[in-house]
Design a protein around this motif. Structure first.
Motif, PDB file in Angstrom:
ATOM      1  N   PRO A 165      -7.517 -36.123   6.147  1.00  0.00           N
ATOM      2  CA  PRO A 165      -8.896 -35.369   5.923  1.00  0.00           C
ATOM      3  C   PRO A 165      -9.749 -36.746   6.679  1.00  0.00           C
ATOM      4  O   PRO A 165      -9.733 -37.673   6.259  1.00  0.00           O
ATOM      5  CB  PRO A 165      -9.076 -35.301   4.529  1.00  0.00           C
ATOM      6  CG  PRO A 165      -7.568 -35.105   4.273  1.00  0.00           C
ATOM      7  CD  PRO A 165      -6.673 -36.101   4.839  1.00  0.00           C
ATOM      8  N   ASN A 174      -9.614 -28.620   8.750  1.00  0.00           N
ATOM      9  CA  ASN A 174      -9.403 -30.145   8.957  1.00  0.00           C
ATOM     10  C   ASN A 174      -9.161 -30.410  10.441  1.00  0.00           C
ATOM     11  O   ASN A 174      -9.596 -31.465  10.650  1.00  0.00           O
ATOM     12  CB  ASN A 174      -8.357 -30.347   7.915  1.00  0.00           C
ATOM     13  CG  ASN A 174      -8.153 -31.768   8.062  1.00  0.00           C
ATOM     14  OD1 ASN A 174      -8.746 -32.747   7.458  1.00  0.00           O
ATOM     15  ND2 ASN A 174      -6.844 -32.125   8.240  1.00  0.00           N
ATOM     16  N   ASP A 216     -12.558 -30.763  12.027  1.00  0.00           N
ATOM     17  CA  ASP A 216     -13.119 -31.658  11.236  1.00  0.00           C
ATOM     18  C   ASP A 216     -12.769 -33.059  12.031  1.00  0.00           C
ATOM     19  O   ASP A 216     -13.602 -33.823  12.452  1.00  0.00           O
ATOM     20  CB  ASP A 216     -12.935 -31.805   9.883  1.00  0.00           C
ATOM     21  CG  ASP A 216     -13.834 -30.880   9.099  1.00  0.00           C
ATOM     22  OD1 ASP A 216     -14.716 -30.218   9.767  1.00  0.00           O
ATOM     23  OD2 ASP A 216     -13.721 -30.643   7.907  1.00  0.00           O
TER      24      ASP A 216
END
Length: 223
Positions: free
Chosen positions: A47, A98, A101
């Motif tokens: 993450p 994710n 991101d």
């Protein structure tokens, strides 16, 4: 022609994979296509920490040393990329979010100037339209030209019952459009591509030389 399919489902043999395989089968009827599947569930993609290092210093300064760089290289090597995700709570899966991101820096420094296909599976069609808009927007900001996007509402075995003909037509249309776009090797920036580029360009020009974005845009003749 090399196609990379990035799979955002936590179920390796679920509906999303089955639908992508149907697209693969249709594309292989049109010409010579080599498919590679990357399952996000099997990769080491940690993450995002929100540290901002990728923005200010460059992605190589990310504190995570995982599969991100490998993923980017795979996208560069492909002639076209399929982004596939189930619809979870009216959006992409957590795995796919994710993934986006971790590549947030590409929103600042677009680089994938090739064709993409966005596909989704859902229990019901409710919410798929909004999800696909968000899904496609993300790819376009990265530089992709989205050849097509579509969703299929399916049961657990991807049998479409009385709606089978409609589903097959959607799959055939998607496969044909994506095949032609990827095979041509030519991309035409869409409204999203151009709007984001034109909005960012003045800001990049005003940046201090200490920012990585400043050098990236100038080195690539963008600013």
């Amino acid at each position: 022609m090399k196609i990379l399919a990035i799979m955002g489902s936590p179920r390796k043999n679920g509906n999303t994979y089955k639908l992508t395989r149907r697209v693969e089968e249709k594309m292989k009827q049109l010409g010579d296509v080599d498919f590679e599947y990357l399952f996000l569930k099997d990769l080491d993609l940690r993450p995002c920490l929100g540290c901002g290092a990728c923005f200010t210093k460059g992605e190589d300064h990310c504190p995570h040393k995982d599969d991100r760089a490998m993923l980017e290289e795979k996208m560069h090597q492909a002639d076209g990329v399929i982004f596939a995700s189930p619809v979870y709570v009216f959006n992409v899966s957590g795995l796919m979010k994710n993934f986006f991101d971790r590549f947030a820096y590409v929103c600042h420094r677009p680089r994938f100037f090739k064709s993409a296909l966005m596909l989704a599976t859902a229990g019901f069609e409710l919410g798929t339209g909004q999800m696909l808009k968000s899904f496609s927007f993300m790819a376009e900001v990265w530089g992709f030209t989205v050849a097509h996007s579509f969703a299929i509402a399916a049961n657990d075995v991807l049998e479409f019952g009385t709606r089978a003909d409609k589903a097959e037509k959607k799959i055939a249309t998607a496969a044909t459009k994506f095949f032609r776009a990827a095979a041509s090797g030519r991309v035409k920036p869409g409204l999203v591509n151009m709007a984001v580029f034109l909005a960012a360009q003045p800001s990049i020009r005003k940046l201090s030389a200490e920012y990585y974005d400043y050098h990236y845009w100038r080195d690539h003749g963008l600013a």
